[in-house]
Design a protein around this motif. Structure first.
Motif, mmCIF file in Angstrom:
data_model
loop_
_atom_site.group_PDB
_atom_site.id
_atom_site.type_symbol
_atom_site.label_atom_id
_atom_site.label_comp_id
_atom_site.label_asym_id
_atom_site.label_seq_id
_atom_site.Cartn_x
_atom_site.Cartn_y
_atom_site.Cartn_z
ATOM 1 N N ARG A 1 48.370 -32.087 -76.484
ATOM 2 C CA ARG A 1 49.228 -31.959 -77.659
ATOM 3 C C ARG A 1 49.919 -33.285 -77.987
ATOM 4 N N PHE A 2 50.502 -33.335 -79.155
ATOM 5 C CA PHE A 2 51.246 -34.511 -79.603
ATOM 6 C C PHE A 2 52.277 -34.932 -78.559
ATOM 7 N N ALA A 3 52.985 -33.965 -77.997
ATOM 8 C CA ALA A 3 54.034 -34.254 -77.009
ATOM 9 C C ALA A 3 53.490 -34.898 -75.734
ATOM 10 N N HIS A 4 52.204 -34.781 -75.488
ATOM 11 C CA HIS A 4 51.582 -35.361 -74.292
ATOM 12 C C HIS A 4 51.131 -36.802 -74.498
ATOM 13 N N THR A 5 51.233 -37.322 -75.729
ATOM 14 C CA THR A 5 50.607 -38.609 -76.040
ATOM 15 C C THR A 5 51.617 -39.707 -76.335
ATOM 16 N N ASP A 6 51.098 -40.941 -76.296
ATOM 17 C CA ASP A 6 51.897 -42.104 -76.704
ATOM 18 C C ASP A 6 51.657 -42.365 -78.190
ATOM 19 N N ALA A 7 52.163 -43.465 -78.693
ATOM 20 C CA ALA A 7 52.056 -43.778 -80.125
ATOM 21 C C ALA A 7 50.613 -43.970 -80.585
ATOM 22 N N ALA A 8 49.709 -44.262 -79.660
ATOM 23 C CA ALA A 8 48.299 -44.445 -80.006
ATOM 24 C C ALA A 8 47.509 -43.133 -79.966
ATOM 25 N N GLY A 9 48.208 -42.022 -79.635
ATOM 26 C CA GLY A 9 47.527 -40.732 -79.550
ATOM 27 C C GLY A 9 46.754 -40.536 -78.261
ATOM 28 N N ILE A 10 47.023 -41.376 -77.259
ATOM 29 C CA ILE A 10 46.372 -41.266 -75.950
ATOM 30 C C ILE A 10 47.346 -40.594 -74.989
ATOM 31 N N ALA A 11 46.821 -39.687 -74.164
ATOM 32 C CA ALA A 11 47.677 -38.971 -73.216
ATOM 33 C C ALA A 11 48.428 -39.972 -72.343
ATOM 34 N N PHE A 12 49.744 -39.802 -72.284
ATOM 35 C CA PHE A 12 50.615 -40.642 -71.479
ATOM 36 C C PHE A 12 50.587 -40.076 -70.060
ATOM 37 N N TYR A 13 50.167 -40.887 -69.094
ATOM 38 C CA TYR A 13 49.849 -40.383 -67.758
ATOM 39 C C TYR A 13 50.936 -39.515 -67.115
ATOM 40 N N PRO A 14 52.260 -39.790 -67.286
ATOM 41 C CA PRO A 14 53.229 -38.897 -66.645
ATOM 42 C C PRO A 14 53.153 -37.455 -67.167
ATOM 43 N N ARG A 15 52.660 -37.282 -68.390
ATOM 44 C CA ARG A 15 52.543 -35.930 -68.949
ATOM 45 C C ARG A 15 51.504 -35.111 -68.191
ATOM 46 N N TYR A 16 50.502 -35.805 -67.625
ATOM 47 C CA TYR A 16 49.507 -35.095 -66.826
ATOM 48 C C TYR A 16 50.154 -34.403 -65.619
ATOM 49 N N PHE A 17 51.185 -35.011 -65.059
ATOM 50 C CA PHE A 17 51.846 -34.389 -63.911
ATOM 51 C C PHE A 17 52.539 -33.084 -64.317
ATOM 52 N N GLY A 18 53.136 -33.062 -65.499
ATOM 53 C CA GLY A 18 53.712 -31.820 -66.010
ATOM 54 C C GLY A 18 52.645 -30.771 -66.253
ATOM 55 N N MET A 19 51.506 -31.197 -66.821
ATOM 56 C CA MET A 19 50.394 -30.271 -67.040
ATOM 57 C C MET A 19 49.909 -29.689 -65.713
ATOM 58 N N MET A 20 49.844 -30.538 -64.682
ATOM 59 C CA MET A 20 49.377 -30.072 -63.375
ATOM 60 C C MET A 20 50.358 -29.092 -62.753
ATOM 61 N N ASN A 21 51.653 -29.336 -62.943
ATOM 62 C CA ASN A 21 52.645 -28.397 -62.432
ATOM 63 C C ASN A 21 52.464 -27.026 -63.088
ATOM 64 N N ASP A 22 52.245 -27.016 -64.414
ATOM 65 C CA ASP A 22 51.995 -25.755 -65.131
ATOM 66 C C ASP A 22 50.722 -25.093 -64.620
ATOM 67 N N PHE A 23 49.681 -25.890 -64.413
ATOM 68 C CA PHE A 23 48.395 -25.370 -63.950
ATOM 69 C C PHE A 23 48.519 -24.763 -62.546
ATOM 70 N N ILE A 24 49.233 -25.438 -61.659
ATOM 71 C CA ILE A 24 49.437 -24.899 -60.307
ATOM 72 C C ILE A 24 50.255 -23.613 -60.369
ATOM 73 N N GLU A 25 51.241 -23.553 -61.255
ATOM 74 C CA GLU A 25 51.997 -22.305 -61.431
ATOM 75 C C GLU A 25 51.067 -21.188 -61.893
ATOM 76 N N ASP A 26 50.140 -21.495 -62.807
ATOM 77 C CA ASP A 26 49.146 -20.498 -63.242
ATOM 78 C C ASP A 26 48.279 -20.051 -62.071
ATOM 79 N N TRP A 27 47.874 -20.988 -61.213
ATOM 80 C CA TRP A 27 47.055 -20.637 -60.055
ATOM 81 C C TRP A 27 47.815 -19.692 -59.126
ATOM 82 N N PHE A 28 49.076 -20.004 -58.861
ATOM 83 C CA PHE A 28 49.860 -19.110 -58.011
ATOM 84 C C PHE A 28 49.945 -17.710 -58.617
ATOM 85 N N GLY A 29 50.225 -17.625 -59.918
ATOM 86 C CA GLY A 29 50.387 -16.316 -60.556
ATOM 87 C C GLY A 29 49.075 -15.596 -60.790
#
Length: 142
Positions: A11-39
């Motif tokens: 999403r837009f919120a995951h990217t920098d001004a060039a529209g490329i995913a900003f690497y720290p956002r991947y860590f948030g995505m992974m936290n959400d994904f691991i929460e999904d795995w647990f549930g």
């Protein structure tokens, strides 16, 4: 080998001004994904685990390799396997792809602890058994 997977859009919120995913956002995505795995993958909802049972599963180690740029609106498919289950820890391997191409790979070590004491807890037998469903075969743990 069973692999837990989910697909998410960058999403837009995951990217920098060039529209490329900003690497720290991947860590948030992974936290959400691991929460999904647990549930969804293990059957142990974070609300019940953290709020009701006062247990936590903090990340104690992460390694990441960023392979290809993710761009706004790319669909990322995340795939998780367990590589090791310890007394009170679990080692996870996560791969993210888009259009069949690798975007990043991460390994996580997550611990199991009592929130009130901050001390590690052994995995309960039912949770350990649920994790074993996602365990990579011997020799495929890296």
């Amino acid at each position: 080998m069973a692999t837990f997977s989910r697909t998410r859009k960058i999403r837009f919120a995951h990217t920098d001004a060039a529209g490329i995913a900003f690497y720290p956002r991947y860590f948030g995505m992974m936290n959400d994904f691991i929460e999904d795995w647990f549930g969804d993958g293990l059957g142990f909802d974070f609300k019940h685990l953290h709020i009701d049972e006062k247990r936590a599963v903090p990340t104690v180690h992460i390694e990441a390799d960023f392979i290809g740029a993710g761009r706004m609106h790319d669909e990322l498919t995340f795939a998780l396997t367990v590589t090791k289950i310890g007394r009170s820890s679990v080692h996870l391997r996560i791969r993210a792809t888009s259009g069949g191409e690798d975007r990043f790979r991460m390994t996580f070590v997550i611990a199991h602890m009592a929130m009130e004491t901050g001390k590690s807890l052994p995995w309960p037998d039912d949770m350990r058994a649920a994790m074993e469903k996602w365990l990579a075969p011997e020799g495929e743990n890296s």
